[in-house]
Design a protein around this motif. Sequence first.
Motif, PDB file in Angstrom:
ATOM      1  N   ILE A 119     -11.466  -2.436  20.040  1.00 56.26           N
ATOM      2  CA  ILE A 119     -12.810  -2.708  20.574  1.00 56.26           C
ATOM      3  C   ILE A 119     -12.941  -4.182  20.936  1.00 56.26           C
ATOM      4  O   ILE A 119     -13.419  -4.544  22.019  1.00 56.26           O
ATOM      5  N   ASN A 120     -12.506  -5.067  20.035  1.00 51.43           N
ATOM      6  CA  ASN A 120     -12.643  -6.502  20.271  1.00 51.43           C
ATOM      7  C   ASN A 120     -11.701  -7.021  21.348  1.00 51.43           C
ATOM      8  O   ASN A 120     -12.022  -7.977  22.053  1.00 51.43           O
ATOM      9  N   LEU A 121     -10.542  -6.403  21.496  1.00 48.19           N
ATOM     10  CA  LEU A 121      -9.607  -6.832  22.542  1.00 48.19           C
ATOM     11  C   LEU A 121     -10.148  -6.575  23.937  1.00 48.19           C
ATOM     12  O   LEU A 121      -9.725  -7.217  24.899  1.00 48.19           O
ATOM     13  N   GLU A 122     -11.099  -5.660  24.065  1.00 52.39           N
ATOM     14  CA  GLU A 122     -11.706  -5.387  25.367  1.00 52.39           C
ATOM     15  C   GLU A 122     -12.490  -6.585  25.887  1.00 52.39           C
ATOM     16  O   GLU A 122     -12.684  -6.719  27.094  1.00 52.39           O
ATOM     17  N   ASP A 123     -12.925  -7.456  24.975  1.00 52.40           N
ATOM     18  CA  ASP A 123     -13.785  -8.576  25.344  1.00 52.40           C
ATOM     19  C   ASP A 123     -13.069  -9.915  25.435  1.00 52.40           C
ATOM     20  O   ASP A 123     -13.717 -10.940  25.633  1.00 52.40           O
ATOM     21  N   ILE A 124     -11.747  -9.925  25.245  1.00 56.45           N
ATOM     22  CA  ILE A 124     -11.039 -11.207  25.287  1.00 56.45           C
ATOM     23  C   ILE A 124      -9.826 -11.121  26.194  1.00 56.45           C
ATOM     24  O   ILE A 124      -9.364 -10.030  26.551  1.00 56.45           O
ATOM     25  N   ASP A 125      -9.290 -12.276  26.535  1.00 52.35           N
ATOM     26  CA  ASP A 125      -8.068 -12.365  27.319  1.00 52.35           C
ATOM     27  C   ASP A 125      -6.893 -12.207  26.349  1.00 52.35           C
ATOM     28  O   ASP A 125      -6.613 -13.105  25.547  1.00 52.35           O
ATOM     29  N   VAL A 126      -6.223 -11.063  26.410  1.00 48.99           N
ATOM     30  CA  VAL A 126      -5.160 -10.741  25.457  1.00 48.99           C
ATOM     31  C   VAL A 126      -3.993 -11.723  25.569  1.00 48.99           C
ATOM     32  O   VAL A 126      -3.372 -12.070  24.557  1.00 48.99           O
ATOM     33  N   ASP A 127      -3.689 -12.189  26.763  1.00 52.03           N
ATOM     34  CA  ASP A 127      -2.592 -13.144  26.930  1.00 52.03           C
ATOM     35  C   ASP A 127      -2.897 -14.451  26.209  1.00 52.03           C
ATOM     36  O   ASP A 127      -2.012 -15.025  25.556  1.00 52.03           O
ATOM     37  N   ILE A 128      -4.132 -14.927  26.311  1.00 55.00           N
ATOM     38  CA  ILE A 128      -4.515 -16.153  25.604  1.00 55.00           C
ATOM     39  C   ILE A 128      -4.485 -15.903  24.099  1.00 55.00           C
ATOM     40  O   ILE A 128      -4.000 -16.740  23.328  1.00 55.00           O
ATOM     41  N   TRP A 129      -4.986 -14.749  23.654  1.00 51.52           N
ATOM     42  CA  TRP A 129      -4.953 -14.392  22.229  1.00 51.52           C
ATOM     43  C   TRP A 129      -3.525 -14.443  21.687  1.00 51.52           C
ATOM     44  O   TRP A 129      -3.257 -15.056  20.648  1.00 51.52           O
ATOM     45  N   ARG A 130      -2.609 -13.819  22.400  1.00 50.33           N
ATOM     46  CA  ARG A 130      -1.207 -13.802  21.943  1.00 50.33           C
ATOM     47  C   ARG A 130      -0.606 -15.208  21.963  1.00 50.33           C
ATOM     48  O   ARG A 130       0.143 -15.584  21.069  1.00 50.33           O
ATOM     49  N   ARG A 131      -0.930 -15.993  22.989  1.00 47.55           N
ATOM     50  CA  ARG A 131      -0.393 -17.354  23.072  1.00 47.55           C
ATOM     51  C   ARG A 131      -0.911 -18.219  21.929  1.00 47.55           C
ATOM     52  O   ARG A 131      -0.147 -18.937  21.286  1.00 47.55           O
ATOM     53  N   VAL A 132      -2.208 -18.132  21.653  1.00 44.68           N
ATOM     54  CA  VAL A 132      -2.795 -18.910  20.551  1.00 44.68           C
ATOM     55  C   VAL A 132      -2.156 -18.492  19.229  1.00 44.68           C
ATOM     56  O   VAL A 132      -1.790 -19.348  18.413  1.00 44.68           O
ATOM     57  N   ALA A 133      -2.019 -17.199  19.013  1.00 48.10           N
ATOM     58  CA  ALA A 133      -1.382 -16.712  17.783  1.00 48.10           C
ATOM     59  C   ALA A 133       0.042 -17.250  17.670  1.00 48.10           C
ATOM     60  O   ALA A 133       0.468 -17.695  16.593  1.00 48.10           O
ATOM     61  N   ASN A 134       0.773 -17.230  18.779  1.00 46.07           N
ATOM     62  CA  ASN A 134       2.149 -17.720  18.783  1.00 46.07           C
ATOM     63  C   ASN A 134       2.211 -19.209  18.462  1.00 46.07           C
ATOM     64  O   ASN A 134       3.049 -19.638  17.659  1.00 46.07           O
ATOM     65  N   VAL A 135       1.354 -20.010  19.089  1.00 45.73           N
ATOM     66  CA  VAL A 135       1.337 -21.453  18.831  1.00 45.73           C
ATOM     67  C   VAL A 135       1.070 -21.719  17.347  1.00 45.73           C
ATOM     68  O   VAL A 135       1.661 -22.623  16.750  1.00 45.73           O
ATOM     69  N   LEU A 136       0.206 -20.912  16.751  1.00 51.44           N
ATOM     70  CA  LEU A 136      -0.130 -21.099  15.337  1.00 51.44           C
ATOM     71  C   LEU A 136       0.863 -20.405  14.396  1.00 51.44           C
ATOM     72  O   LEU A 136       0.747 -20.521  13.173  1.00 51.44           O
ATOM     73  N   GLY A 137       1.821 -19.680  14.964  1.00 46.98           N
ATOM     74  CA  GLY A 137       2.821 -19.015  14.146  1.00 46.98           C
ATOM     75  C   GLY A 137       2.289 -17.819  13.379  1.00 46.98           C
ATOM     76  O   GLY A 137       2.781 -17.494  12.296  1.00 46.98           O
ATOM     77  N   ILE A 138       1.276 -17.147  13.928  1.00 43.36           N
ATOM     78  CA  ILE A 138       0.657 -15.998  13.270  1.00 43.36           C
ATOM     79  C   ILE A 138       1.034 -14.733  14.031  1.00 43.36           C
ATOM     80  O   ILE A 138       0.718 -14.592  15.206  1.00 43.36           O
ATOM     81  N   SER A 139       1.704 -13.817  13.352  1.00 39.56           N
ATOM     82  CA  SER A 139       2.096 -12.558  13.979  1.00 39.56           C
ATOM     83  C   SER A 139       0.887 -11.647  14.120  1.00 39.56           C
ATOM     84  O   SER A 139       0.116 -11.471  13.186  1.00 39.56           O
ATOM     85  N   VAL A 140       0.732 -11.064  15.297  1.00 31.86           N
ATOM     86  CA  VAL A 140      -0.345 -10.094  15.530  1.00 31.86           C
ATOM     87  C   VAL A 140       0.221  -8.685  15.679  1.00 31.86           C
ATOM     88  O   VAL A 140      -0.487  -7.776  16.088  1.00 31.86           O
ATOM     89  N   ASP A 141       1.476  -8.516  15.319  1.00 30.73           N
ATOM     90  CA  ASP A 141       2.126  -7.223  15.454  1.00 30.73           C
ATOM     91  C   ASP A 141       2.368  -6.540  14.108  1.00 30.73           C
ATOM     92  O   ASP A 141       3.032  -5.515  14.058  1.00 30.73           O
ATOM     93  N   LYS A 142       1.837  -7.094  13.038  1.00 33.25           N
ATOM     94  CA  LYS A 142       1.984  -6.497  11.712  1.00 33.25           C
ATOM     95  C   LYS A 142       0.808  -5.570  11.429  1.00 33.25           C
ATOM     96  O   LYS A 142      -0.200  -5.581  12.137  1.00 33.25           O
ATOM     97  N   GLU A 143       0.941  -4.793  10.367  1.00 35.08           N
ATOM     98  CA  GLU A 143      -0.156  -3.923   9.948  1.00 35.08           C
ATOM     99  C   GLU A 143      -1.368  -4.762   9.561  1.00 35.08           C
ATOM    100  O   GLU A 143      -1.234  -5.868   9.018  1.00 35.08           O
ATOM    101  N   LEU A 144      -2.558  -4.229   9.820  1.00 36.33           N
ATOM    102  CA  LEU A 144      -3.801  -4.928   9.499  1.00 36.33           C
ATOM    103  C   LEU A 144      -4.288  -4.657   8.078  1.00 36.33           C
ATOM    104  O   LEU A 144      -5.021  -5.465   7.515  1.00 36.33           O
ATOM    105  N   ALA A 145      -3.907  -3.531   7.504  1.00 38.03           N
ATOM    106  CA  ALA A 145      -4.410  -3.175   6.177  1.00 38.03           C
ATOM    107  C   ALA A 145      -4.160  -4.274   5.136  1.00 38.03           C
ATOM    108  O   ALA A 145      -5.085  -4.614   4.376  1.00 38.03           O
ATOM    109  N   PRO A 146      -2.980  -4.881   5.062  1.00 33.42           N
ATOM    110  CA  PRO A 146      -2.789  -5.944   4.069  1.00 33.42           C
ATOM    111  C   PRO A 146      -3.694  -7.160   4.303  1.00 33.42           C
ATOM    112  O   PRO A 146      -4.203  -7.758   3.352  1.00 33.42           O
ATOM    113  N   VAL A 147      -3.907  -7.510   5.563  1.00 28.53           N
ATOM    114  CA  VAL A 147      -4.804  -8.636   5.897  1.00 28.53           C
ATOM    115  C   VAL A 147      -6.224  -8.312   5.432  1.00 28.53           C
ATOM    116  O   VAL A 147      -6.893  -9.129   4.792  1.00 28.53           O
TER     117      VAL A 147
END
Length: 181
Positions: A119-147
Amino acid sequence: MDYLKILREDPDLADEFDSLFDFFLLDELSPRDDADGRCTFSLPGMAFARDGSGGEYHLLEDGSIGYNSSEGETGRLAENMDELFSLLVNCICWQDCCDAKQYLDSKTLEEYGQKQRVINLEDIDVDIWRRVANVLGISVDKELAPVLERFRKATQRQPLYQCVFHEDDGSLTESYGLMFE
């Protein structure tokens, strides 16, 4: 990783982070907004970021992270900055993940988190989201339940992080927790 330092040293990244996650980084640790002395907090801390609706992120004395909304909710979000930034980046809008009824088991929680993310990805630029996550060294491809489970545990840890508002008539109003039933 010192996420605050990275964002302070890269204003463009900080702007992108704010536009993605509604997280305006303050120039330095600052006194919390205490509504002109009318709010008292259960734990010592300092503000380090704000959101667009007037909520504040607080670095608490023990290194955990608290949040005080403009709507009367206060609580601990994370045990440390690493957990906070993992929550912010992975869940995009952590406020959409506060339904305690969805925290029954890992499968239900994962489905809930993924649904909120879509739902939230519909409202943001996914490429920028992935780039920001990458710059910060945060994986966005892991399961969300532990987070999300770390988030839930932080909101429940004693002593609870709370705010008490001192009303004009002398009465006290305690803040709501971050999880809703």
